[in-house]
Each structure stands twice: as C-alpha cells, then as structure tokens.
Write a protein that holds these residues in place. Structure first.
Motif, mmCIF file in Angstrom:
data_model
loop_
_atom_site.group_PDB
_atom_site.id
_atom_site.type_symbol
_atom_site.label_atom_id
_atom_site.label_comp_id
_atom_site.label_asym_id
_atom_site.label_seq_id
_atom_site.Cartn_x
_atom_site.Cartn_y
_atom_site.Cartn_z
ATOM 1 N N MET A 1 0.849 -1.188 0.000
ATOM 2 C CA MET A 1 0.000 0.000 0.000
ATOM 3 C C MET A 1 0.885 1.238 0.000
ATOM 4 S SD MET A 1 -2.910 1.102 2.742
ATOM 5 C CE MET A 1 -3.763 -0.427 2.419
ATOM 6 N N LYS A 2 0.933 1.953 -1.096
ATOM 7 C CA LYS A 2 1.804 3.111 -1.201
ATOM 8 C C LYS A 2 1.249 4.279 -0.391
ATOM 9 C CE LYS A 2 3.722 1.894 -5.675
ATOM 10 N NZ LYS A 2 4.024 2.321 -7.025
ATOM 11 N N GLY A 3 2.189 5.084 0.099
ATOM 12 C CA GLY A 3 1.784 6.272 0.830
ATOM 13 C C GLY A 3 1.495 6.033 2.290
ATOM 14 N N PHE A 4 1.650 4.804 2.769
ATOM 15 C CA PHE A 4 1.378 4.504 4.177
ATOM 16 C C PHE A 4 2.671 4.580 4.960
ATOM 17 C CE2 PHE A 4 0.236 2.772 8.019
ATOM 18 C CZ PHE A 4 0.716 1.506 8.249
ATOM 19 N N GLY A 5 2.805 5.622 5.807
ATOM 20 C CA GLY A 5 3.960 5.739 6.688
ATOM 21 C C GLY A 5 5.278 5.766 5.949
ATOM 22 N N ARG A 6 5.420 6.601 4.947
ATOM 23 C CA ARG A 6 6.607 6.547 4.110
ATOM 24 C C ARG A 6 7.829 7.171 4.754
ATOM 25 N NH1 ARG A 6 5.323 8.365 -1.864
ATOM 26 N NH2 ARG A 6 7.496 7.750 -2.027
ATOM 27 N N ASN A 7 7.700 7.765 5.908
ATOM 28 C CA ASN A 7 8.851 8.335 6.597
ATOM 29 C C ASN A 7 9.639 7.205 7.240
ATOM 30 O OD1 ASN A 7 10.652 10.034 7.688
ATOM 31 N ND2 ASN A 7 9.245 11.048 9.088
ATOM 32 N N LYS A 8 10.722 6.785 6.614
ATOM 33 C CA LYS A 8 11.460 5.610 7.064
ATOM 34 C C LYS A 8 12.543 6.042 8.044
ATOM 35 C CE LYS A 8 10.768 3.644 2.498
ATOM 36 N NZ LYS A 8 11.408 3.080 1.317
ATOM 37 N N VAL A 9 12.262 5.903 9.326
ATOM 38 C CA VAL A 9 13.182 6.361 10.347
ATOM 39 C C VAL A 9 13.471 5.239 11.318
ATOM 40 C CG1 VAL A 9 12.435 8.752 10.201
ATOM 41 C CG2 VAL A 9 11.271 7.215 11.743
ATOM 42 N N GLY A 10 14.535 5.430 12.115
ATOM 43 C CA GLY A 10 14.891 4.433 13.112
ATOM 44 C C GLY A 10 13.755 4.188 14.067
ATOM 45 N N PHE A 11 13.122 5.227 14.531
ATOM 46 C CA PHE A 11 11.853 5.113 15.218
ATOM 47 C C PHE A 11 11.052 6.336 14.857
ATOM 48 C CE2 PHE A 11 15.061 6.661 18.129
ATOM 49 C CZ PHE A 11 14.561 7.881 18.492
ATOM 50 N N GLN A 12 9.767 6.194 14.826
ATOM 51 C CA GLN A 12 8.911 7.238 14.289
ATOM 52 C C GLN A 12 7.875 7.620 15.320
ATOM 53 O OE1 GLN A 12 6.846 6.016 10.831
ATOM 54 N NE2 GLN A 12 6.096 8.022 10.330
ATOM 55 N N SER A 13 7.648 8.906 15.481
ATOM 56 C CA SER A 13 6.682 9.377 16.464
ATOM 57 C C SER A 13 5.508 10.029 15.767
ATOM 58 C CB SER A 13 7.355 10.396 17.391
ATOM 59 O OG SER A 13 6.503 10.777 18.428
ATOM 60 N N LYS B 1 -8.863 -2.393 -0.558
ATOM 61 C CA LYS B 1 -8.283 -1.517 -1.571
ATOM 62 C C LYS B 1 -7.774 -0.220 -0.965
ATOM 63 C CE LYS B 1 -11.075 -3.197 -5.465
ATOM 64 N NZ LYS B 1 -12.073 -2.824 -6.499
ATOM 65 N N ASN B 2 -8.460 0.259 0.068
ATOM 66 C CA ASN B 2 -8.062 1.514 0.691
ATOM 67 C C ASN B 2 -8.571 1.556 2.129
ATOM 68 O OD1 ASN B 2 -10.884 2.393 0.502
ATOM 69 N ND2 ASN B 2 -10.440 2.768 -1.671
ATOM 70 N N GLN B 3 -8.174 2.604 2.847
ATOM 71 C CA GLN B 3 -8.554 2.746 4.255
ATOM 72 C C GLN B 3 -10.065 2.887 4.407
ATOM 73 O OE1 GLN B 3 -6.315 2.802 7.041
ATOM 74 N NE2 GLN B 3 -8.235 2.616 8.164
ATOM 75 N N GLU B 4 -10.711 3.551 3.447
ATOM 76 C CA GLU B 4 -12.150 3.776 3.535
ATOM 77 C C GLU B 4 -12.929 2.460 3.528
ATOM 78 O OE1 GLU B 4 -10.077 5.496 1.568
ATOM 79 O OE2 GLU B 4 -10.129 7.291 2.850
#
Length: 252
Positions: free
Chosen positions: A1-13, A225-228
């Motif tokens: 699923m593209k666009g879901f949480g794309r900030n790839k960090v060691g830990f994410q807040s 297909k999507n969150q909705e």
C-alpha cells in the motif's frame, strides 16, 4: 500500500498538533542503518538465526557506534518529550541493521461514535514503498481532538516494537506492542494481553466506570483496496456494534 507511513526512520513518532515541531526534528535525525547485507523484517527467521542476531547485538565489536552517538546526542535534546511514553525511551547500542518501520494515525466513525487509532507495520525492505501491517489498534474516544501518541521503533530489529497512549475525557490507556519475526506478536493494553496470531485488529471500547470492553478481529486494512473500505467493514461489524450498544459505553 503506497503512501502509508513513508517516513522511514529508526523510530517514528506520531504526535498531537502540540508536538508537530518536535516531530519534524525528531524524524529527520534518526535514519535506518544500511549494512551490506541484512534479512528484512518480513522474512521468517528460525531460532538459530535469531540467536545469532541476538549475539551480534551483544558483541561490542559489532555495535554501530556512529548510530549510538547520534542517538545519545538527539536524546539529550528530546529526553523530556520521550518520557511521556509507557516505557521511557533511552539510547542503547545495536549491531548494524537495515530495516524501516511505519505508523499512521487513523480515525473511524461508527454511527455517532468516533474511534481514533493507529496502524503499525514494517516495509518489505528499506527501499520499498510497500508496508506490511502488523497491528491496527482502535480506541473509542468520541473526540477528534483526543490526545494520542505513538512511537514505533526499529532499533530492536528483527523485532518490530511500538508503544503509545490514548487519552479520553476521563481516562488514559497505555499500550506496548511487539512482533517477533518467527510469527508471534502481542499487544499489551493497560495490562490486557492480546495474542495477535488470532487477529491483528484490536478494538477498545471504554466504559463509564473506567473499565473497557474489547473485540479482536482477524482482519487488516491491507486486505482492502483503501482505508475507507476497511473503515466501512469496521462500521458494519456486529461485534463492535454490540459493544457500542452497551449502556455503560462512553457516549451513551
């Protein structure tokens, strides 16, 4: 699923509006390690592989000291902000790894009731845009501005870990999540343990007497297909509707 949480960090807040400034600084400072070769989180690990990885984390010669120093410097700036979580987050050394984690806040309406929640997952690999969901947690708050916060951690690779809290008008709910690459995962929610092998979606319905009732659903947003479409399935779920109809449920 593209666009879901794309900030790839060691830990994410994932924080409330009052912490947005902190979020930008925090996420920008913690990047995943990228060694020459690593097994991604979605792969199955056997006991021997897990043992070897555990030994590498305990081997001082294999610690990623650059990452360790970076974590120490950042925590010196943000220690107070990180202390709000159920488990205090402090720096620790680990061996090099290549792993990206994700979280995204969600809201779901069921009739006149409002749930706030979070999806926790891991990228198929650090270069991928595909996230594999591991947990969907929904808590009835009936308040779009109810405070909630999530911290998802990659430093425990190959284990996926996360923690956070939700605040309703007169209660607070803490949670801690852990997923093992051998297929076992748990959610501890105000000391109630959920074995997520039997359903990755957990729905919490707080009661007026400060207790809570719940249901566990063997389903996930990635099946839609999507969150909705997932939200619609939640709104039509008979177990959830039964919990909401209880006289003691908040909002009734």
């Amino acid at each position: 699923m593209k666009g879901f949480g794309r900030n790839k960090v060691g830990f994410q807040s994932v924080l409330g509006l009052q912490r947005i400034v902190f979020l930008f600084f925090f996420c920008g400072l913690f990047l995943c390690c990228k060694p020459k070769k690593a097994m991604v989180g979605s792969d199955r690990w056997d006991v021997e592989q897990l043992k070897l990885k555990s030994e590498s984390h305990s081997d001082t010669a294999k610690w990623d000291l650059k990452l360790y120093k970076q974590d120490i410097a950042t925590f010196e700036k943000y220690a107070e902000a990180l202390s709000i979580y159920p488990l205090n987050k402090t720096p620790f050394p680990v061996a090099e790894y290549d792993y990206a984690v994700a979280s995204t806040p969600i809201t779901v309406k069921v009739k006149n009731y409002l749930f706030k929640g979070v999806r926790i997952g891991e990228y198929e690999n650090p270069e991928s845009e595909v996230v594999k969901d591991a947990l969907t947690l929904l808590v009835l708050t009936n308040d779009a501005n109810a405070e909630e916060s999530t911290l998802v951690e990659s430093r425990n690779f190959p284990y996926l870990t996360a923690q956070g809290f939700f605040k309703t008008a007169d209660n607070k709910f803490d949670w801690v999540f852990s997923k093992s690459p051998d297929g076992f995962s748990t959610l501890l929610f105000n000391m109630k343990l959920f074995d997520l092998r039997f359903g990755q979606t957990i729905v919490i319905v707080p009661q007026k007497d400060k207790s809570f009732v719940y249901c566990q659903i063997n389903d996930s947003p990635e099946n839609y297909k999507n969150q909705e479409e997932f939200n619609l399935s939640i709104s039509e779920n008979s177990k959830i509707r039964d919990l909401l109809s209880r006289k003691n449920t908040i909002g009734n």
